[in-house]
Design an enzyme around this catalytic site. Structure first.
Site, PDB file in Angstrom:
ATOM      1  N   ARG A 107    -114.836 -76.026 -58.378  1.00 17.34           N
ATOM      2  CA  ARG A 107    -114.251 -75.161 -57.361  1.00 17.34           C
ATOM      3  C   ARG A 107    -113.537 -73.965 -57.975  1.00 17.34           C
ATOM      4  O   ARG A 107    -113.672 -72.844 -57.494  1.00 17.34           O
ATOM      5  CB  ARG A 107    -113.302 -75.978 -56.473  1.00 17.34           C
ATOM      6  CG  ARG A 107    -112.583 -75.168 -55.382  1.00 17.34           C
ATOM      7  CD  ARG A 107    -113.465 -74.182 -54.651  1.00 17.34           C
ATOM      8  NE  ARG A 107    -114.682 -74.772 -54.111  1.00 17.34           N
ATOM      9  CZ  ARG A 107    -115.733 -74.073 -53.715  1.00 17.34           C
ATOM     10  NH1 ARG A 107    -115.740 -72.751 -53.834  1.00 17.34           N
ATOM     11  NH2 ARG A 107    -116.794 -74.669 -53.226  1.00 17.34           N
ATOM     12  N   LYS A 144    -103.897 -52.008 -54.532  1.00 20.07           N
ATOM     13  CA  LYS A 144    -103.890 -52.974 -53.429  1.00 20.07           C
ATOM     14  C   LYS A 144    -104.655 -54.228 -53.852  1.00 20.07           C
ATOM     15  O   LYS A 144    -105.752 -54.518 -53.383  1.00 20.07           O
ATOM     16  CB  LYS A 144    -104.482 -52.348 -52.169  1.00 20.07           C
ATOM     17  CG  LYS A 144    -103.649 -51.187 -51.636  1.00 20.07           C
ATOM     18  CD  LYS A 144    -104.282 -50.536 -50.423  1.00 20.07           C
ATOM     19  CE  LYS A 144    -103.437 -49.373 -49.915  1.00 20.07           C
ATOM     20  NZ  LYS A 144    -104.053 -48.678 -48.771  1.00 20.07           N
ATOM     21  N   LYS A 176     -95.605 -40.294 -53.895  1.00 18.79           N
ATOM     22  CA  LYS A 176     -96.062 -40.487 -52.515  1.00 18.79           C
ATOM     23  C   LYS A 176     -95.021 -39.918 -51.553  1.00 18.79           C
ATOM     24  O   LYS A 176     -93.993 -39.385 -51.957  1.00 18.79           O
ATOM     25  CB  LYS A 176     -96.288 -41.980 -52.263  1.00 18.79           C
ATOM     26  CG  LYS A 176     -97.232 -42.643 -53.255  1.00 18.79           C
ATOM     27  CD  LYS A 176     -98.670 -42.601 -52.837  1.00 18.79           C
ATOM     28  CE  LYS A 176     -98.972 -43.497 -51.680  1.00 18.79           C
ATOM     29  NZ  LYS A 176    -100.422 -43.515 -51.365  1.00 18.79           N
ATOM     30  N   GLU A 204     -99.327 -36.988 -54.030  1.00 15.64           N
ATOM     31  CA  GLU A 204     -99.943 -37.069 -52.707  1.00 15.64           C
ATOM     32  C   GLU A 204     -99.514 -35.872 -51.868  1.00 15.64           C
ATOM     33  O   GLU A 204     -98.327 -35.538 -51.808  1.00 15.64           O
ATOM     34  CB  GLU A 204     -99.518 -38.360 -52.012  1.00 15.64           C
ATOM     35  CG  GLU A 204    -100.033 -38.495 -50.587  1.00 15.64           C
ATOM     36  CD  GLU A 204     -99.469 -39.732 -49.898  1.00 15.64           C
ATOM     37  OE1 GLU A 204    -100.045 -40.817 -50.112  1.00 15.64           O
ATOM     38  OE2 GLU A 204     -98.458 -39.608 -49.191  1.00 15.64           O
ATOM     39  N   ASP A 225    -104.407 -36.780 -48.792  1.00 14.80           N
ATOM     40  CA  ASP A 225    -104.284 -37.976 -47.961  1.00 14.80           C
ATOM     41  C   ASP A 225    -104.684 -37.738 -46.510  1.00 14.80           C
ATOM     42  O   ASP A 225    -104.177 -36.819 -45.850  1.00 14.80           O
ATOM     43  CB  ASP A 225    -102.836 -38.479 -48.008  1.00 14.80           C
ATOM     44  CG  ASP A 225    -102.687 -39.851 -47.381  1.00 14.80           C
ATOM     45  OD1 ASP A 225    -103.545 -40.717 -47.653  1.00 14.80           O
ATOM     46  OD2 ASP A 225    -101.720 -40.058 -46.631  1.00 14.80           O
TER      47      ASP A 225
END
Length: 288
Positions: A107, A144, A176, A204, A225
C-alpha cells in the site's frame, strides 16, 4: 537503485511511512496482522505493477525502496522510467520476494506511485494544452503542496514536463498583495527586498499601473495575476522584455493556451500539486 533529491531523506521517508502503516508506537501496533496471520513466513510471491489508465509514470524508485526495505533480497525489474508516458494496461514493474514483506509494503508503494503519477500526468496535460498557444512558454508549479511532500510533488511535476518555481520561502522573494499592503506600495516592497540584497525578486501585480513601479524598483520577474489574455498581451508589451513575465490565477486546461499565447514567459498552475487525482496503478500478486 540510487534515488536522491536535494532536501529529501529517502530512508527517513520510507521508515516513517511504513511505521505509520504498521502502527509503530501504538497499543498493539508494530505489525501487519493480516499478512502475519494469513501468509506463511517463507511464502514467496511474484507481482506485477501496472497502470490501468494512460499515465505519466512517477515514483517507481520510491516504490522499489519500500519493497527493498522490508525484503532486501527481493528481485525488482522496472519496465519503464519515471517521466515515461504509458498506455492503459502497461506493466511498469515486476517483483519477486518474500510474500509477507511485499504485501506489507504494497500500500505504501502504490500510494506514492499513484499520487506522484497523478501529478505528473496532470502536468503533462497542461504542457500539451499550453503548447497549442505557445511553443516557448514554460509551465511552472507552485508552493501549493501537501505538507512534508513538497520535494516529491515538485519532482513529479518535473516528470510531467513542468519547471519548478520556488521550492520554498528561502530561494526567492515573492512579493504578493499582502506584502504590498503592509509595505505601502509595490515599488516600496520591491525596493526593500532589493536593498536587503535578495535575488531574485518576484513581484505580483494585478493592475497594469503597478508594472512600471515594480520594474523601476528592481523586480526580476512579474507575476501577472488574474489577467485576461487581452490584458496579458498589453502587460507583455509594456514590459518589453525587461523582466520575465508569468501568467497566474484562473488558469485551467481550457484557458492556458490563450494565456500562453499572450506572450508571457511562464504560466503557473497551483492545481498540479493541489488537486491532481491519483493515477489508477495496481499491483497483482501471483504465488511462486
Amino acid at each position: 537503485m540510487t534515488f536522491s533529491l536535494p532536501g529529501f531523506d529517502l530512508d527517513t521517508f520510507i521508515r516513517s511511512t511504513l511505521a505509520e502503516d504498521l502502527g509503530v508506537g501504538m497499543d498493539g501496533g508494530g505489525k501487519d496482522v493480516t499478512s502475519e496471520s494469513v501468509i506463511p513466513a517463507d511464502a514467496q510471491f511474484a507481482g506485477v505493477m501496472d497502470s490501468r489508465d494512460p499515465v505519466v509514470v512517477a515514483g517507481l524508485p520510491l516504490a522499489e525502496a519500500f519493497f527493498r526495505h522490508l525484503d532486501p533480497d527481493c528481485t525488482i525489474e522496472s519496465l519503464v522510467k519515471d517521466g515515461d508516458r504509458v498506455a492503459a494496461g502497461t506493466d511498469v514493474m515486476r517483483l519477486t520476494g518474500n510474500a509477507r514483506a511485499l504485501l506489507t509494503a504494497e500500500r505504501s508503494a502504490l500510494n506514492i506511485v499513484q499520487h506522484l503519477s497523478g501529478i505528473a500526468t496532470m502536468a503533462r496535460e497542461y504542457v500539451d494544452a499550453m503548447r497549442k498557444g505557445s511553443a516557448t512558454c514554460t509551465l511552472l508549479d507552485t508552493r501549493k503542496t501537501l505538507p512534508g511532500l513538497r520535494v516529491l510533488e515538485k519532482y513529479a511535476t518535473r516528470q510531467g514536463g513542468a519547471q519548478n518555481h520556488r521550492m520554498g520561502l528561502w530561494d526567492a522573494a515573492m512579493i504578493k498583495d499582502n506584502h504590498v499592503a503592509v509595505a505601502g506600495s509595490v515599488g516600496e516592497a520591491v525596493r526593500r527586498a532589493r536593498d536587503a540584497g535578495v535575488k531574485p525578486i518576484i513581484c505580483e501585480v494585478d493592475r497594469l499601473d503597478q508594472i512600471e513601479p515594480a520594474i523601476a524598483a528592481g523586480a526580476h520577474h512579474l507575476l501577472l495575476d488574474n489577467m485576461s489574455p487581452d490584458v496579458l498581451r498589453e502587460a507583455v508589451a509594456m514590459v518589453a522584455g525587461r523582466t520575465a513575465t508569468e501568467a497566474s490565477g484562473g488558469i485551467n486546461l481550457d484557458t492556458i493556451a490563450a494565456k500562453a499565447a499572450s506572450g508571457v514567459d511562464y504560466c503557473s498552475v497551483g492545481r498540479l500539486t493541489q488537486s491532481a487525482p491519483a493515477a489508477d496503478v495496481g499491483l497483482d500478486f501471483k504465488p511462486v
